[in-house]
Scaffold this active site. Structure first.
Site, short mmCIF file in Angstrom:
data_model
loop_
_atom_site.label_atom_id
_atom_site.label_comp_id
_atom_site.label_asym_id
_atom_site.label_seq_id
_atom_site.Cartn_x
_atom_site.Cartn_y
_atom_site.Cartn_z
N GLY A 49 1.00 4.48 5.11
CA GLY A 49 0.46 3.32 5.82
C GLY A 49 1.54 2.34 6.21
O GLY A 49 1.61 1.88 7.36
N GLY A 50 2.41 2.01 5.28
CA GLY A 50 3.47 1.02 5.54
C GLY A 50 4.44 1.49 6.59
O GLY A 50 4.80 0.74 7.51
N GLU A 79 5.45 -3.24 1.22
CA GLU A 79 5.79 -2.85 -0.16
C GLU A 79 5.01 -1.59 -0.41
O GLU A 79 3.78 -1.60 -0.40
CB GLU A 79 5.39 -4.01 -1.08
CG GLU A 79 6.02 -3.91 -2.45
CD GLU A 79 5.06 -3.29 -3.42
OE1 GLU A 79 4.99 -2.04 -3.44
OE2 GLU A 79 4.40 -4.03 -4.15
N CYS A 92 2.29 -0.60 -8.66
CA CYS A 92 3.47 -0.17 -7.90
C CYS A 92 4.70 -0.15 -8.79
O CYS A 92 5.71 0.45 -8.44
CB CYS A 92 3.69 -1.04 -6.68
SG CYS A 92 3.21 -2.73 -6.89
N GLY A 149 0.81 -1.21 0.00
CA GLY A 149 0.00 0.00 0.00
C GLY A 149 0.84 1.25 0.00
O GLY A 149 1.95 1.26 -0.52
N SER A 150 0.30 2.30 0.63
CA SER A 150 0.94 3.62 0.57
C SER A 150 2.16 3.68 1.48
O SER A 150 2.31 2.90 2.43
CB SER A 150 -0.04 4.68 1.02
OG SER A 150 -0.27 4.56 2.42
#
Lengths: 481, 481
Positions: free
Chosen positions: B203-204, B223, B260, B199-200
């Site tokens: 967030g990560g 990732e 991505c 995700g973003s």
């Protein structure tokens, strides 16, 4: 050179060093080993003087250090550690053609290494972390341990000589002296790509936190010690009471208890507790006090004992004698499992020759102990085979709590080989995926990279068609040489 | 069930599931694959509805998901991924006998997985993270993505059916719905042993920080996307201007740029810039706007474009049209390398079909770009072979900055195979040692454990004498089957 210059030189050296062949790296490592051997007469007295460890032990440790270096030299000379993997192209695949993809491990970049006070050679300047990082292709910036500065300088000289002899850029190894602040600067430097550390929980955790707060977080392999519990079963103790007591005390007091695999916790069934305690006590009385590594460590040892003496749950079989502060005398205390289970402080490592004997009443208590136990480098089980037949659940729980599970002997004496795992779940290390002893230590300082449709002439030899290095590779999902 | 119950059930299931054979795990994974196939007619319309992605793409993604599951089934059925390593005992070794030590990978325990909005199937409920964790022997607690709740529930049902059919404990997979706070609780739970996330960056990174602040820190494989630069060389562009422009625009706009590995940055030599820009621009005009995954993502896309429009360094070739907010129209801006180098904000990912074309003047600028470039999932080089002959230094720099280096084609279309590396240096992921696509993804959810002098009957089959599983093992330092 200031730190920026050191890292810039290391980074520049890296872009050269990562591309030399495994054979050249191996020759360089072997030259380090030879240079250390050639300087044995000067190294040993320095290390003895600075560590208070006996000459025999230091001589042995130098042998171990050299052996370790040769293991890594062999590993990179052979080359299969790279995990070379080849998925060939398939231009005719439907609905889309398949690209040629090849993967291998690639060194991370400059690595910062912190040595240990208790192994001035094998876990220090030219110890496992430094050598496995160099073997992987990473330059090392080594922070000298203040407990053995002259030994460290001497070993650093040997490494520098080997670099010169091998015509490699000097930036692949730097020796940095200084305090905690310098260590922190090293870990925070943007060009640092990983950290190796052996030492206290406080030190390792602080570096781990620092590394994670960087703009670019980096991996920290901190080996922070452990209490290395031994789980004793009834029949085994009944059958071998004296040899086991002897083995236990030998392991507990080896090197004045200053090993990260020293067994500081032993779980004993109630029926055997008295007899085993007597046997241990007899053995302990034969152990003379010996100097610890330095006064600070001895002070910390006696402080911990003093705190534990304030706890009424403990019954003292033998109390450490703080009269000569530098001498680490042995100590043993007994506690009921039901009391031990109530307070996690009883799991804390006391660095030195102290052990806590925990007396358990039944299987339920044993399972509860296994559940509550923190992560450990090692766990040892002393049981007759028939006593383990119905203990699969316990064994499973214990596997979750350690990096190495022993069924014979003692946890000290960490074999340097291919299958060794010296590293375990937190808090014994900050990264249970790594080992700081044995061949797999090299993998900590590399990461995978894939090359897609790279022209043959640009590919690293490990990935070229025809396998010019003759290494084990996975080709289309099959291992091949 | 509340979270404690979910984790307790998972932990209990773990102690059973980790010990079933690779063949049994493989059969279970194959059953998941079959169940998904059997439910295709229901899954596809749900995912189309919730993702705005066309049916063809979703059908293909389901195929990819099933293919991925079968890859891991094959891997654990074969079994060599365990890195089984045997150092036999040598009782006659001098001065000390050598113990028997055997090492293998062992699953970490319950894993928390967060799925991606842009791949409702392949990187979500039964996606690569979930399946590689299950393959390793770890139970999965899956946090459903709020962008496709019904699809997620349906897939979770399929996994539960497969668990039932395989007579495995239901605790090996749990489906949890909720907001950010629930996600945080999952990562903080003491029984969680690792995290998989796609995700973003925001967030990560937040989950990574949370995991490191736990009493027991745990690995986070996040990732977080990437700008996936393409480096163009003069002769290559001159020779293949139109096919390259077409390939670039195809990759940039695939899935409305919501990949991505979507190439958001392209470095072009000044001499070819005008012609290449024209060719790209012509291609872009042929691309119709298409709905993005959800309005929030479209809003973020237009906000980023709006910010970049306020920067005078950029010259706009095509501006995104925010008229229909849900539609992600393409956008392209040009910037001089000297300007690009001055502000790191120009490296930030814009999630959607926007690309920045950076025009460089000479080799020095190219090297400076490579030095300043952040970590990426992929870097692509478009050059004729002769143009790379004297570019070893540049290639070395670029290798340091990515997980996959391409010399042909485009970065989108991540092959699921053995050699794939989908993961790169920070900030593209939080752990460059892992891949979230391909066979090696399984290794993220295991750690090594060594057994010393373990009785044969207690040893896992992978380590028993005689190699009953017939897997590749390292015995005494040699690969053997």
């Amino acid at each position: 050179m200031n730190l920026d210059q050191i890292f810039n030189t290391a980074q520049e050296a890296f872009l050269f060093y990562k591309n030399i062949s495994g054979k050249e790296k191996a020759a360089f490592l072997d030259t380090i080993a030879e240079t250390l051997e050639a300087n044995r007469e000067e190294i040993v007295p320095l290390a003895v003087e600075e560590s208070n460890l006996p000459e025999g032990r230091i001589n042995g440790e130098l042998g171990r250090t050299v052996g370790q270096i040769r293991l890594f030299a062999g590993l990179v000379r052979e080359g299969s550690w790279l995990e070379a993997t080849v998925d060939p192209a398939d231009p005719n695949r439907q609905p889309l053609p398949k690209a040629d993809i090849r993967r291998m491990l690639s060194p991370l970049g400059p690595v910062v290494v912190f040595g240990a006070s208790n192994f001035p050679l094998a876990f220090s300047t030219a110890g496992g972390d430094t050598i496995s990082a160099l073997a992987a292709g990473c330059p090392v910036i080594y922070k000298a341990h203040p407990a053995h500065p002259e030994t460290s300088k001497k070993i650093a000289d040997c490494i520098h000589q080997a670099i010169l002899k091998s015509s490699l850029p000097s930036g692949i190894f730097s020796h940095v002296e200084g305090g905690i602040d310098i260590g922190q600067e090293l870990v925070k430097h943007p060009l640092a790509k990983a950290v190796g550390f052996t030492g206290s929980h406080k030190g390792g955790k602080a570096l781990f936190d620092l590394a994670n707060q960087r703009e670019e977080p980096i991996p920290v392999y901190a080996e922070m010690g452990s209490v290395n519990p031994i789980f004793c079963f009834k029949d085994k103790l009944a059958n071998q009471l004296e040899p086991l007591a002897k083995a236990f005390v030998g392991s507990l007091t080896l090197g004045v208890g200053q090993f990260c695999t020293n067994p500081g916790l032993i779980f004993v069934p109630k029926s055997q507790a008295k007899a085993f305690e007597k046997a241990i006590s007899d053995e302990l009385n034969d152990i003379a006090s010996a100097p610890m590594l330095h006064p600070g460590i001895a002070q910390a040892y006696y402080d911990s004992i003093q705190y534990l003496q304030s706890r009424e749950e403990l019954r003292w079989v033998k109390v450490a004698d703080p009269q000569h502060l530098i001498n680490g005398s042995t100590a043993l205390a007994e506690i009921k499992a039901s009391d031990w289970l109530k307070d996690l402080v009883f799991q804390k490592e006391v660095f030195g020759a102290f052990a806590m004997m925990v007396v358990y009443e039944n299987q339920d208590e044993l399972l509860e102990i296994a559940k509550q136990l923190h992560g450990q480098l090692t766990i040892t089980i002393w049981a007759e085979n028939h006593e383990l037949q119905d203990q699969l659940f316990l064994l499973n729980l214990l596997e979750e709590k350690c990096g190495r599970l022993l069924f014979k002997g003692v946890p000290t004496g960490v074999e340097v080989g291919f299958a060794m795992q010296h590293g375990g779940p937190y808090p014994s290390t900050t990264d249970a995926r790594g080992t700081s002893v044995g061949a797999y230590a090299i993998k900590r300082f590399a990461r995978p990279i894939a090359f897609q449709d790279m022209p043959q002439e640009l590919l690293p030899d490990a990935l070229k068609d025809g396998n010019p290095l003759g290494i084990w590779r996975m080709v289309n999902g099959e291992y091949k040489k």
